[in-house]
Design an enzyme around this catalytic site. Structure first.
Site, PDB file in Angstrom:
ATOM      1  CG  ASP A  67      -0.130  -0.455   2.598  1.00  0.00           C
ATOM      2  OD1 ASP A  67       0.373  -1.154   2.156  1.00  0.00           O
ATOM      3  OD2 ASP A  67      -0.886   0.445   3.917  1.00  0.00           O
ATOM      4  CG  HIS A  68       2.844   2.101   2.615  1.00  0.00           C
ATOM      5  ND1 HIS A  68       3.092   3.402   3.286  1.00  0.00           N
ATOM      6  CD2 HIS A  68       2.128   1.430   3.901  1.00  0.00           C
ATOM      7  CE1 HIS A  68       1.870   3.179   4.684  1.00  0.00           C
ATOM      8  NE2 HIS A  68       1.637   2.192   4.169  1.00  0.00           N
TER       9      HIS A  68
END
Length: 297
Positions: A67-68
């Site tokens: 998600d990063h």
């Protein structure tokens, strides 16, 4: 339009929702654009925000959970497709070099991107930008992760009435020095911003946040999930607020919200943070840095 402004591109944590895209935060700092933690969908969110690949000068990844970082391939390919002529500095944990390589070359494209890589290892690093320094410090997560602090040098603000009193004008203002400079100006602290994602509370969270004008910080959980936050290397909204209060943060941006929470839960994040300058970020928010302050303000 502010020359120093945060464009919020996504505010979810591991799982996006109908209202929250995966992570993505672009800080416009004068003529520079720093993109932090681009998750999936960052290209499209940039289009919605009126941003382009040419706005990017720095790409900063805190760690290599999806998600990063899963937006990195699209961003890199877009930099090439749009013919961005200037270099883009990429900062990321050195321990994730293999993941960086996979993301950087995830698909076939005509690669013309000029990307200068700055892998960070050990306790951290300090890098020089145009008019600022970018410091990376190690955080406490399940895998190696770094937070970032951007700071401009301290300077001085000229006092027009004092300049008139001494008959100083035009190019002579730039040549002032010594006692006359001190009489005709006051100290001006450089503006500062910090970006803190997945971590438990640790000394470096406070070091990054100390005295910043703008703190973007994960607040994945509420108090009811404090134990789970600690187990998985995350912060609660209350912990984020504590950091902001103890460090004298002027504007606190809470983000990286777990998918378990509904819109009805959102007021609790601000209530538990307990900081007068707090906002709970939403996708496509634009958040300016607070106005400059003088020493003693």
């Amino acid at each position: 339009m502010s020359n120093r402004e945060l464009f919020v591109l996504g505010t979810a944590s591991a799982v996006p929702t109908r209202r929250r895209n995966h992570n993505g935060y672009l800080l416009r700092w004068d003529g520079q654009g720093l993109l932090f933690d681009p998750g999936e969908g960052t290209q499209r969110q940039m289009a919605h925000a009126g941003l382009a690949a040419n706005d990017l000068n720095w790409l900063c990844v805190t760690h290599f959970h999806g998600d990063h970082c899963l937006g990195v391939p699209g961003i890199v390919q877009r930099v090439s497709r749009d013919g961005v002529a200037h270099p883009v500095h990429a900062v990321y944990p050195a321990s994730g070099e293999a993941y960086w390589r996979r993301l950087r070359h995830a698909a076939v494209f005509h690669d013309t991107a000029d990307i200068t890589e700055h892998p960070v290892e050990g306790g951290g690093a300090e890098l020089s930008g145009e008019g600022f320094t970018l410091t990376a410090l190690r955080l406490d997560h399940g895998i190696e992760a770094y937070g970032y602090r951007l700071a401009e040098p301290d300077g001085r603000t000229m006092l027009p009435e004092k300049l008139r009193e001494h008959g100083v004008r035009g190019p002579a203002i730039g040549r002032l020095s010594g006692p006359l400079l001190e009489e005709c100006s006051v100290p001006r602290p450089g503006q500062k911003m910090a970006f803190v994602m997945d971590t438990r509370l640790c000394d470096n969270v406070f070091a990054l946040a100390e005295g910043v004008d703008l703190l973007v910080i994960e607040s994945t959980f509420l108090d009811s999930e404090e134990r789970q936050a600690a187990e998985h290397g995350h912060l609660t909204a209350r912990q984020a607020g504590r950091v902001a209060r103890e460090c004298g943060v002027r504007r606190l941006v809470l983000t990286h919200v777990s998918e378990r929470y509904t819109e009805a839960d959102e007021p609790l994040f601000l209530e538990q943070a307990g900081h007068p300058g707090a906002v709970l970020a939403r996708d496509l928010d634009r958040i300016p840095l607070p106005p400059r302050r003088r020493t003693g303000d």
